[in-house]
Design a protein around this motif. Sequence first.
Motif, mmCIF file in Angstrom:
data_model
loop_
_atom_site.group_PDB
_atom_site.id
_atom_site.type_symbol
_atom_site.label_atom_id
_atom_site.label_comp_id
_atom_site.label_asym_id
_atom_site.label_seq_id
_atom_site.Cartn_x
_atom_site.Cartn_y
_atom_site.Cartn_z
ATOM 1 N N ALA A 34 33.929 21.992 4.848
ATOM 2 C CA ALA A 34 35.155 21.766 5.620
ATOM 3 C C ALA A 34 35.789 23.092 6.030
ATOM 4 O O ALA A 34 36.234 23.259 7.171
ATOM 5 N N LEU A 35 35.824 24.063 5.100
ATOM 6 C CA LEU A 35 36.422 25.365 5.399
ATOM 7 C C LEU A 35 35.616 26.155 6.428
ATOM 8 O O LEU A 35 36.171 26.935 7.187
ATOM 9 N N SER A 36 34.286 25.944 6.444
ATOM 10 C CA SER A 36 33.471 26.693 7.401
ATOM 11 C C SER A 36 33.788 26.293 8.835
ATOM 12 O O SER A 36 33.526 27.049 9.769
ATOM 13 N N SER A 37 34.375 25.097 9.009
ATOM 14 C CA SER A 37 34.803 24.703 10.353
ATOM 15 C C SER A 37 36.237 25.138 10.619
ATOM 16 O O SER A 37 36.605 25.434 11.753
ATOM 17 N N LEU B 32 27.967 31.327 2.764
ATOM 18 C CA LEU B 32 28.628 32.153 3.774
ATOM 19 C C LEU B 32 30.145 32.205 3.620
ATOM 20 O O LEU B 32 30.746 33.271 3.726
ATOM 21 N N VAL B 33 30.775 31.049 3.376
ATOM 22 C CA VAL B 33 32.236 30.981 3.427
ATOM 23 C C VAL B 33 32.918 31.874 2.397
ATOM 24 O O VAL B 33 33.783 32.680 2.747
ATOM 25 N N PRO B 34 32.561 31.802 1.085
ATOM 26 C CA PRO B 34 33.245 32.695 0.131
ATOM 27 C C PRO B 34 33.054 34.170 0.466
ATOM 28 O O PRO B 34 33.991 34.967 0.355
ATOM 29 N N ALA B 35 31.856 34.530 0.907
ATOM 30 C CA ALA B 35 31.572 35.932 1.228
ATOM 31 C C ALA B 35 32.397 36.398 2.421
ATOM 32 O O ALA B 35 32.966 37.499 2.415
ATOM 33 N N MET B 36 32.485 35.548 3.459
ATOM 34 C CA MET B 36 33.197 35.992 4.664
ATOM 35 C C MET B 36 34.707 36.050 4.422
ATOM 36 O O MET B 36 35.389 36.929 4.951
ATOM 37 N N PHE C 250 39.319 39.374 3.847
ATOM 38 C CA PHE C 250 40.494 39.636 3.011
ATOM 39 C C PHE C 250 40.613 41.129 2.705
ATOM 40 O O PHE C 250 41.689 41.713 2.815
ATOM 41 N N VAL C 251 39.532 41.767 2.316
ATOM 42 C CA VAL C 251 39.536 43.193 1.969
ATOM 43 C C VAL C 251 39.913 44.047 3.179
ATOM 44 O O VAL C 251 40.725 44.981 3.085
ATOM 45 N N MET C 252 39.349 43.712 4.350
ATOM 46 C CA MET C 252 39.616 44.506 5.550
ATOM 47 C C MET C 252 41.082 44.390 5.980
ATOM 48 O O MET C 252 41.725 45.391 6.298
ATOM 49 N N VAL C 253 41.602 43.168 6.006
ATOM 50 C CA VAL C 253 42.991 42.983 6.440
ATOM 51 C C VAL C 253 43.950 43.581 5.431
ATOM 52 O O VAL C 253 44.970 44.174 5.796
ATOM 53 N N LEU C 254 43.629 43.448 4.149
ATOM 54 C CA LEU C 254 44.464 44.044 3.113
ATOM 55 C C LEU C 254 44.534 45.562 3.286
ATOM 56 O O LEU C 254 45.592 46.174 3.073
ATOM 57 N N CYS D 24 31.523 41.700 12.762
ATOM 58 C CA CYS D 24 30.669 41.110 11.713
ATOM 59 C C CYS D 24 31.311 39.838 11.166
ATOM 60 O O CYS D 24 30.648 38.814 10.994
ATOM 61 N N CYS D 25 32.627 39.905 10.892
ATOM 62 C CA CYS D 25 33.342 38.728 10.386
ATOM 63 C C CYS D 25 33.353 37.608 11.419
ATOM 64 O O CYS D 25 33.154 36.440 11.088
ATOM 65 N N ILE D 26 33.608 37.977 12.668
ATOM 66 C CA ILE D 26 33.682 36.982 13.736
ATOM 67 C C ILE D 26 32.356 36.240 13.868
ATOM 68 O O ILE D 26 32.330 35.012 14.022
ATOM 69 N N ILE D 27 31.258 36.982 13.803
ATOM 70 C CA ILE D 27 29.939 36.351 13.933
ATOM 71 C C ILE D 27 29.718 35.348 12.806
ATOM 72 O O ILE D 27 29.297 34.216 13.032
ATOM 73 N N VAL D 28 30.036 35.766 11.566
ATOM 74 C CA VAL D 28 29.838 34.861 10.426
ATOM 75 C C VAL D 28 30.786 33.665 10.518
ATOM 76 O O VAL D 28 30.394 32.520 10.307
ATOM 77 N N PHE D 29 32.064 33.932 10.854
ATOM 78 C CA PHE D 29 33.040 32.845 11.007
ATOM 79 C C PHE D 29 32.555 31.827 12.031
ATOM 80 O O PHE D 29 32.552 30.629 11.795
ATOM 81 N N SER D 30 32.182 32.325 13.197
ATOM 82 C CA SER D 30 31.826 31.441 14.312
ATOM 83 C C SER D 30 30.549 30.665 14.047
ATOM 84 O O SER D 30 30.481 29.462 14.302
ATOM 85 N N VAL D 31 29.534 31.355 13.541
ATOM 86 C CA VAL D 31 28.247 30.697 13.326
ATOM 87 C C VAL D 31 28.365 29.633 12.239
ATOM 88 O O VAL D 31 27.815 28.538 12.371
#
Length: 460
Positions: A72-75, A220-224, A229-233, A365-372
């Motif tokens: 559900a979160l991956s969507s 994928l979801v926990p990793a992304m 989170f690390v980048m925005v923080l 990189c995040c966008i690709i994982v999020f979107s895919v």
Amino acid sequence: MEQLNQFISDFASYAWGLPLLILLIGGGLYLLILSRFLPFRLFGHALSVLRGKYDNPDDPGEITHFQALTTALSSTIGMGNIAGVAVAISIGGPGAVFWMWVSAIIGMSTKFFTAALAIMYRGKDSQGNLQGGPMYVIVEGLGKHWKPLAVFFSFCGMVGALPVFNVNQLTQAINDILLQPNGVEVNTTSNLVIGGVLVFFTALVIIGGLNRISKTASKLVPAMVLLYFVMVLSILILNASEVPKYFSLIFTEAFTAHHYTGDTFLGGVVGGLILLGIRRGAFSNEAGIGTAPMAHGATKTSQPVREGLVAMLGPFIDTIIVCTLTALAILVTGVWKTTDANGVSLTALAFEQTFASTGKYMLLCCIIVFSVSSLFSYSYYGTKCLSFLIGAKNKNYYNIVYILSIIMGATTSLAMMINLIDGFFALMAFPTMISTLILAPKVVKQIKSYTRTLKTSSDK
């Protein structure tokens, strides 16, 4: 094309009118009060369920609690968190974030009820397999004479599940971040190449069905989420002096709407801002829309309340945590005031301003994982809707349309894509919320029984 753009825009605005706002927010508040604020009372217990403490492999269903939530979160954790938040801020300023929070808090209650009902009223498809989702809740819970409402949801769900917005924003990100800065000409041909690559990888996963989708999503979801989170923080730490100012501005601007540039609603700009925040919040966490219950309905469990508790964590993770981080990154860097960029391009500027040339590539990189990962989950939702309408043996026909729509998303405008999906999401919410509100008292009985069992076991 301009006329089509205008038609789809008018359709989305009409669908997201006052009736839907009352249904989502008013209905969600009613559910929150009816459950005696259960999402907050049993938040800790929900985390224990998610960790697998109560998993039983012999329970009916296909996937674990954790796999259901990550599917559900991956969507939901996807372009809504990166591009959707940027769209909200570019139109509404900091105040839009507050109303996204309101949508999420109320949405936790809505998610609980819709997911619990997806377990309580599971039905069987034409091949005899156990299935969950609003269409089965309507037929099994309300009766066969309500089937037209289930058919309406399924039809809207097939359109709403199309990946055109995610693909559109991923294509824009690749063009703006990777291709154009490196001297590659961006045109229809380059967009078609991007679409073709996405088609290949999407087909590879979705042909494997729910098990392959859920296993891929759970990796994928926990990793992304952690990477993002690390980048925005890091952005917030580097701009720490600005964080208190903009955090407080989110609250004050919610009721003044000084930076709101969209259409008015109920005669005022604050009304327009509220509607914008609720709309973007719903697009982000999908509470009340009806997509997530299709994933949660496939969970191995015999306890509806337990799955509802897991589902309610979705809006908290998605909107309260991830969307807030994105919003603050855009606000503290100041890019929202210095450019006309919209969607994913605005978020990319925030990353680039903080991390120089490497920032935008990290975001990509995040966008690709999020979107895919979103592409995988939405295909499952669409096939379930088609399966309900014309039989399980025909469900894979949807994947053909789904894959073709990836090409469409890669080659059309952002405005058209976001309005198209927004409009059908709105239509999906009507049958989902109507059935949930009618059947809510039955969920309350389950809550009382479950909490008594918990109290008895803790006393022992």
